[in-house]
Design an enzyme around this catalytic site. Sequence first.
Site, PDB file in Angstrom:
ATOM      1  N   CYS A  53     -32.498 -72.726  47.718  1.00 58.01           N
ATOM      2  CA  CYS A  53     -32.979 -73.912  48.434  1.00 58.01           C
ATOM      3  C   CYS A  53     -31.848 -74.807  48.920  1.00 58.01           C
ATOM      4  O   CYS A  53     -31.902 -75.363  50.019  1.00 58.01           O
ATOM      5  CB  CYS A  53     -33.935 -74.715  47.554  1.00 58.01           C
ATOM      6  SG  CYS A  53     -35.333 -73.758  46.915  1.00 58.01           S
ATOM      7  N   ASP A  89     -37.225 -75.419  40.944  1.00 57.13           N
ATOM      8  CA  ASP A  89     -38.558 -75.222  40.370  1.00 57.13           C
ATOM      9  C   ASP A  89     -38.898 -73.737  40.260  1.00 57.13           C
ATOM     10  O   ASP A  89     -39.481 -73.294  39.272  1.00 57.13           O
ATOM     11  CB  ASP A  89     -39.614 -75.917  41.245  1.00 57.13           C
ATOM     12  CG  ASP A  89     -39.507 -77.433  41.172  1.00 57.13           C
ATOM     13  OD1 ASP A  89     -38.445 -77.931  40.782  1.00 57.13           O
ATOM     14  OD2 ASP A  89     -40.489 -78.108  41.509  1.00 57.13           O
ATOM     15  N   ASP A 114     -37.695 -79.228  46.232  1.00 58.82           N
ATOM     16  CA  ASP A 114     -38.856 -80.050  45.928  1.00 58.82           C
ATOM     17  C   ASP A 114     -38.545 -81.482  45.516  1.00 58.82           C
ATOM     18  O   ASP A 114     -39.161 -82.423  45.992  1.00 58.82           O
ATOM     19  CB  ASP A 114     -39.660 -79.401  44.794  1.00 58.82           C
ATOM     20  CG  ASP A 114     -40.220 -78.047  45.186  1.00 58.82           C
ATOM     21  OD1 ASP A 114     -39.779 -77.496  46.207  1.00 58.82           O
ATOM     22  OD2 ASP A 114     -41.094 -77.539  44.475  1.00 58.82           O
ATOM     23  N   SER A 143     -47.324 -76.400  41.505  1.00 58.81           N
ATOM     24  CA  SER A 143     -46.460 -76.041  42.614  1.00 58.81           C
ATOM     25  C   SER A 143     -47.254 -76.138  43.903  1.00 58.81           C
ATOM     26  O   SER A 143     -48.469 -75.981  43.925  1.00 58.81           O
ATOM     27  CB  SER A 143     -45.959 -74.600  42.436  1.00 58.81           C
ATOM     28  OG  SER A 143     -45.446 -74.093  43.634  1.00 58.81           O
TER      29      SER A 143
END
Length: 557
Positions: free
Chosen positions: A52, A84, A126, A473
């Site tokens: 990410c 995550d 996130d 999620s």
Amino acid sequence: MARDLRQQSRAITEGPSRAPARAMLKAVGFSDDDLRRPIVGVANTWTEIGPCNFHLRRLAAKVKEGIRAAGGTPMEFNTVSISDGITMGAEGMKASLVSREVIADSIELVARGNMFDALVAISGCDKTIPGTVMALARLDLPGLMLYGGSIEPGRYEGRDVTIQDVFEAVGAHATGAMSDAELKALEDVACPGAGACGGQFTANTMAAVCEFLGISAMGSASVPATHEQKDEVAFAAGELVMDLLERDLRPRQIITREALENAIASVAATGGSTNAVLHLFAIANEVGVELEMDDFDRISKSTPLLADLKPGGQFVATDVYEAGGWQLVANRLVEAGILHTDAITVTGKTIGEEASAARETAGQKVVRPLSDPISPNGGLAILRGNLAPEGCVVKIAGNSMTYHRGPARVFDSEESAFEAVQSGNVKKGDVVIIRYEGPVGGPGMREMLGVTAAIVGAGLGDSVALLTDGRFSGATHGLMAGHVAPEAARGGPIAALQDGDEIVINVEDRRIDVELSQKELQARLAGWQAREPRYKRGVMAKYAKLVSSASRGAVCA
């Protein structure tokens, strides 16, 4: 007289008394000319742990080039990030939501300590997205957030796949529906490179949110992580922050109630993650805007679901880019009369002006026309009842179940629930209860994708409901109610549940209840005792002592 663009940094860099500071800055390569310019902090959430944020060093370099070209001096620094997807289902997942606060706090400290004149925050996953925006709002320096962009989809057996498919494959593997070799083959191709998880999961939901808030430039977030245009977007962000400094346009002028309502509409229209509720509460808290749970339900009810995106739909974030970007969604919502079109954005244009510049790719199927929405209502619902007096959040996008009545299967941890699903001890009709996983109880309010994906992978997605004081999620789908408040660790009604209690979830009526009399429920709660905290010291213990209810965003302020 021209406005002084160095109001902050002069205190660090100017005058005979600042010679020691200048000496230290020269030691790392800054020149006298550099130190005569406005100083712009570049907050980077780069890490090599997971895809990410992996590419953000490259983007930071381009941002800094843009700042220098526009007359500023960039100073880059790093902060933390928790993946995550990697920590999901493990004890480490408890650190994820906690990291949002640490990210905001650490950026605030570095910016205040070094007295930056402006700030660019680069995020990729996130919690880095809301954490960076919370810091921007708190500091209220001229600044913006740049999102690193989505990963490309993987390819498996002729179809696009994301990390969601891998999580669900774990459930299928446990039932014997997928072999070891098939699971390994999927694992090897699902994530082909850098970028955040590819569906309308939490990262892409919050990236869209930030364009609708106006704190990211419209058109910047939907450009994929590895697309050649992303470098241009990053350079432009560097130039833009200097323009914001010239105009003295600050985050609290941008993030208003109207902007927050626009952001909520973007979540509803795109089938976005339930985590957006937590994060928008947290951002609103930083700018002093009072949001309520019912604001999310009200806006979602009046906003059509237009984007056909995973986890409930067909497409991924890179398809949104090819279709016309989040700008196209904004254009649809302006057409529907839903957006506050006068809300200003970091570009200096209103969101209405930005939306009018949308360019739709001919024949695209990702963003539906208003005449043919996926649903007339948005993808979120807020439920209340004797199990959730403060409310809970249900994602209804892509979910055909709107009513469920069944016996409770009560688990006091995510691990025990996952084990029951994997071993076949959760049956059709059950309501899985996972408690003591809230902001205090976890602590840290873990996401439950491992469990929810295992339920779907086991073929129970349309016959089993789940209720938790934890969270989900953005890849979760099915009848899953999260953020139940008050949480079990604070003596909420969910703490009183026992195996076999009949649970009724009615999305249409916005109700979630246990079929017990108020007298019986109160009697059970009267005998409840708080548990010993899992962590007695350190950041997790501090968080558990300070954190608010999920119904207020699980903030530490």
